[in-house]
Design a protein around this motif. Structure first.
Motif, PDB file in Angstrom:
ATOM      1  N   ALA A  39       0.841  -1.206   0.000  1.00 55.56           N
ATOM      2  CA  ALA A  39       0.000   0.000   0.000  1.00 55.56           C
ATOM      3  C   ALA A  39       0.876   1.255   0.000  1.00 55.56           C
ATOM      4  O   ALA A  39       0.573   2.236  -0.695  1.00 55.56           O
ATOM      5  CB  ALA A  39      -0.940   0.000   1.208  1.00 55.56           C
ATOM      6  N   GLY A  40       1.964   1.228   0.758  1.00 54.88           N
ATOM      7  CA  GLY A  40       2.886   2.372   0.788  1.00 54.88           C
ATOM      8  C   GLY A  40       3.584   2.574  -0.541  1.00 54.88           C
ATOM      9  O   GLY A  40       3.782   3.712  -0.987  1.00 54.88           O
ATOM     10  N   MET A  41       3.963   1.478  -1.183  1.00 51.80           N
ATOM     11  CA  MET A  41       4.608   1.570  -2.502  1.00 51.80           C
ATOM     12  C   MET A  41       3.642   2.202  -3.509  1.00 51.80           C
ATOM     13  O   MET A  41       4.015   3.105  -4.261  1.00 51.80           O
ATOM     14  CB  MET A  41       5.062   0.179  -2.976  1.00 51.80           C
ATOM     15  N   VAL A  42       2.398   1.744  -3.503  1.00 52.43           N
ATOM     16  CA  VAL A  42       1.389   2.290  -4.415  1.00 52.43           C
ATOM     17  C   VAL A  42       1.169   3.781  -4.118  1.00 52.43           C
ATOM     18  O   VAL A  42       1.140   4.602  -5.034  1.00 52.43           O
ATOM     19  CB  VAL A  42       0.064   1.495  -4.316  1.00 52.43           C
ATOM     20  N   ARG A  43       1.046   4.139  -2.845  1.00 56.55           N
ATOM     21  CA  ARG A  43       0.841   5.547  -2.458  1.00 56.55           C
ATOM     22  C   ARG A  43       1.994   6.417  -2.940  1.00 56.55           C
ATOM     23  O   ARG A  43       1.785   7.467  -3.560  1.00 56.55           O
ATOM     24  CB  ARG A  43       0.691   5.653  -0.929  1.00 56.55           C
ATOM     25  N   GLU A  44       3.228   5.987  -2.650  1.00 56.12           N
ATOM     26  CA  GLU A  44       4.400   6.774  -3.064  1.00 56.12           C
ATOM     27  C   GLU A  44       4.466   6.907  -4.586  1.00 56.12           C
ATOM     28  O   GLU A  44       4.762   7.982  -5.109  1.00 56.12           O
ATOM     29  CB  GLU A  44       5.687   6.127  -2.537  1.00 56.12           C
ATOM     30  N   LEU A  45       4.211   5.822  -5.305  1.00 50.79           N
ATOM     31  CA  LEU A  45       4.261   5.846  -6.771  1.00 50.79           C
ATOM     32  C   LEU A  45       3.217   6.816  -7.330  1.00 50.79           C
ATOM     33  O   LEU A  45       3.515   7.607  -8.237  1.00 50.79           O
ATOM     34  CB  LEU A  45       4.058   4.431  -7.328  1.00 50.79           C
ATOM     35  N   GLU A  46       2.006   6.784  -6.772  1.00 44.03           N
ATOM     36  CA  GLU A  46       0.963   7.715  -7.227  1.00 44.03           C
ATOM     37  C   GLU A  46       1.340   9.158  -6.908  1.00 44.03           C
ATOM     38  O   GLU A  46       1.206  10.041  -7.767  1.00 44.03           O
ATOM     39  CB  GLU A  46      -0.374   7.367  -6.561  1.00 44.03           C
ATOM     40  N   GLU A  47       1.810   9.420  -5.674  1.00 47.95           N
ATOM     41  CA  GLU A  47       2.141  10.785  -5.261  1.00 47.95           C
ATOM     42  C   GLU A  47       3.297  11.363  -6.079  1.00 47.95           C
ATOM     43  O   GLU A  47       3.252  12.516  -6.497  1.00 47.95           O
ATOM     44  CB  GLU A  47       2.527  10.813  -3.779  1.00 47.95           C
ATOM     45  N   GLU A  48       4.344  10.562  -6.280  1.00 46.51           N
ATOM     46  CA  GLU A  48       5.568  11.089  -6.895  1.00 46.51           C
ATOM     47  C   GLU A  48       5.540  11.123  -8.416  1.00 46.51           C
ATOM     48  O   GLU A  48       6.261  11.915  -9.018  1.00 46.51           O
ATOM     49  CB  GLU A  48       6.779  10.280  -6.417  1.00 46.51           C
ATOM     50  N   THR A  49       4.738  10.265  -9.041  1.00 47.49           N
ATOM     51  CA  THR A  49       4.763  10.201 -10.505  1.00 47.49           C
ATOM     52  C   THR A  49       3.404  10.427 -11.168  1.00 47.49           C
ATOM     53  O   THR A  49       3.349  10.629 -12.373  1.00 47.49           O
ATOM     54  CB  THR A  49       5.289   8.833 -10.995  1.00 47.49           C
ATOM     55  N   GLY A  50       2.332  10.351 -10.409  1.00 48.71           N
ATOM     56  CA  GLY A  50       1.009  10.413 -11.013  1.00 48.71           C
ATOM     57  C   GLY A  50       0.632   9.106 -11.701  1.00 48.71           C
ATOM     58  O   GLY A  50      -0.258   9.077 -12.550  1.00 48.71           O
ATOM     59  N   ALA A  51       1.301   8.014 -11.335  1.00 48.87           N
ATOM     60  CA  ALA A  51       1.042   6.698 -11.946  1.00 48.87           C
ATOM     61  C   ALA A  51      -0.426   6.317 -11.806  1.00 48.87           C
ATOM     62  O   ALA A  51      -1.058   6.587 -10.785  1.00 48.87           O
ATOM     63  CB  ALA A  51       1.927   5.633 -11.313  1.00 48.87           C
ATOM     64  N   GLN A  52      -0.941   5.687 -12.856  1.00 50.25           N
ATOM     65  CA  GLN A  52      -2.332   5.233 -12.878  1.00 50.25           C
ATOM     66  C   GLN A  52      -2.384   3.763 -13.294  1.00 50.25           C
ATOM     67  O   GLN A  52      -1.537   3.301 -14.045  1.00 50.25           O
ATOM     68  CB  GLN A  52      -3.136   6.090 -13.857  1.00 50.25           C
ATOM     69  N   ASN A  53      -3.409   3.060 -12.788  1.00 49.08           N
ATOM     70  CA  ASN A  53      -3.620   1.638 -13.117  1.00 49.08           C
ATOM     71  C   ASN A  53      -2.398   0.794 -12.712  1.00 49.08           C
ATOM     72  O   ASN A  53      -1.839   0.052 -13.516  1.00 49.08           O
ATOM     73  CB  ASN A  53      -3.945   1.472 -14.605  1.00 49.08           C
ATOM     74  N   ILE A  54      -1.980   0.906 -11.466  1.00 46.45           N
ATOM     75  CA  ILE A  54      -0.835   0.142 -10.946  1.00 46.45           C
ATOM     76  C   ILE A  54      -1.282  -1.302 -10.752  1.00 46.45           C
ATOM     77  O   ILE A  54      -2.253  -1.572 -10.048  1.00 46.45           O
ATOM     78  CB  ILE A  54      -0.341   0.759  -9.620  1.00 46.45           C
ATOM     79  N   HIS A  55      -0.563  -2.217 -11.411  1.00 45.87           N
ATOM     80  CA  HIS A  55      -0.941  -3.632 -11.339  1.00 45.87           C
ATOM     81  C   HIS A  55       0.280  -4.529 -11.534  1.00 45.87           C
ATOM     82  O   HIS A  55       1.385  -4.037 -11.740  1.00 45.87           O
ATOM     83  CB  HIS A  55      -2.028  -3.955 -12.372  1.00 45.87           C
TER      84      HIS A  55
END
Length: 172
Positions: A62-78
């Motif tokens: 969950a932390g990895m997903v949060r950081e990835l979204e916050e820092e890069t704007g990543a979408q559809n992480i799977h």
């Protein structure tokens, strides 16, 4: 998860009688062909893998997903898969400890190529951080030049360059 490496900063001679602050972090390795999603930081003139410290009680993924979204704007992480653990001991800059023991849990994942909005903290904005897709070999060469030539380099560049080299060797 496999252990990748443990490093000790050259300024740390021993851990006897040192107060050690343990910090867990999660990092996201996102590869598309020979391109990798990185954070370029102007202050340190380097490329780093998206990720950062986990909040108290936060699940690692969950932390990895949060950081990835916050820092890069990543979408559809799977397609999240474990890659390895990188441990480091380095000097700590706050009064509550002498040394930080950073444990980085690294995962590979897939995302949409197009990035959304970022949500940076103030220090990330001041450091000139921005997400970029870059050829992994170019990122490695850039970081190696920064290590060799720059007085701006941060303490994480050796970790980042090691991880980039391992990703290039194992995933390309």
């Amino acid at each position: 998860m496999r252990h990748l490496k443990t490093t000790v900063h050259p300024d740390i001679e021993h851990l006897d009688n040192q107060t050690v602050y343990k910090r867990n972090a999660a990092r996201a390795i996102v590869v598309d062909g020979e391109d990798i999603l990185m954070l370029y930081t102007e202050r340190y003139h380097d490329y780093s893998i998206p990720g950062g410290g986990l909040d108290d009680g936060e699940d690692v993924i969950a932390g990895m997903v949060r950081e990835l979204e916050e820092e890069t704007g990543a979408q559809n992480i799977h397609s999240i898969k474990p890659f390895g653990i990188f441990e480091e001991f380095r000097p700590w800059y706050k009064d509550d400890a002498d040394v930080i023991h950073m444990i980085s849990y690294c995962y590979t994942c897939k995302i949409n190529r197009e990035l959304g909005e970022t949500n940076y903290e103030d220090y990330e904005i001041k450091n000139g951080m921005k997400p970029v897709w870059i050829n992994i070999h170019d990122a490695i060469a850039h970081n190696e030049r920064t290590i060799a030539e720059s007085d701006k380099k941060g303490m994480s560049i050796e970790r980042e360059t090691f991880l980039l080299q391992l990703v290039a060797k194992e995933m390309l």
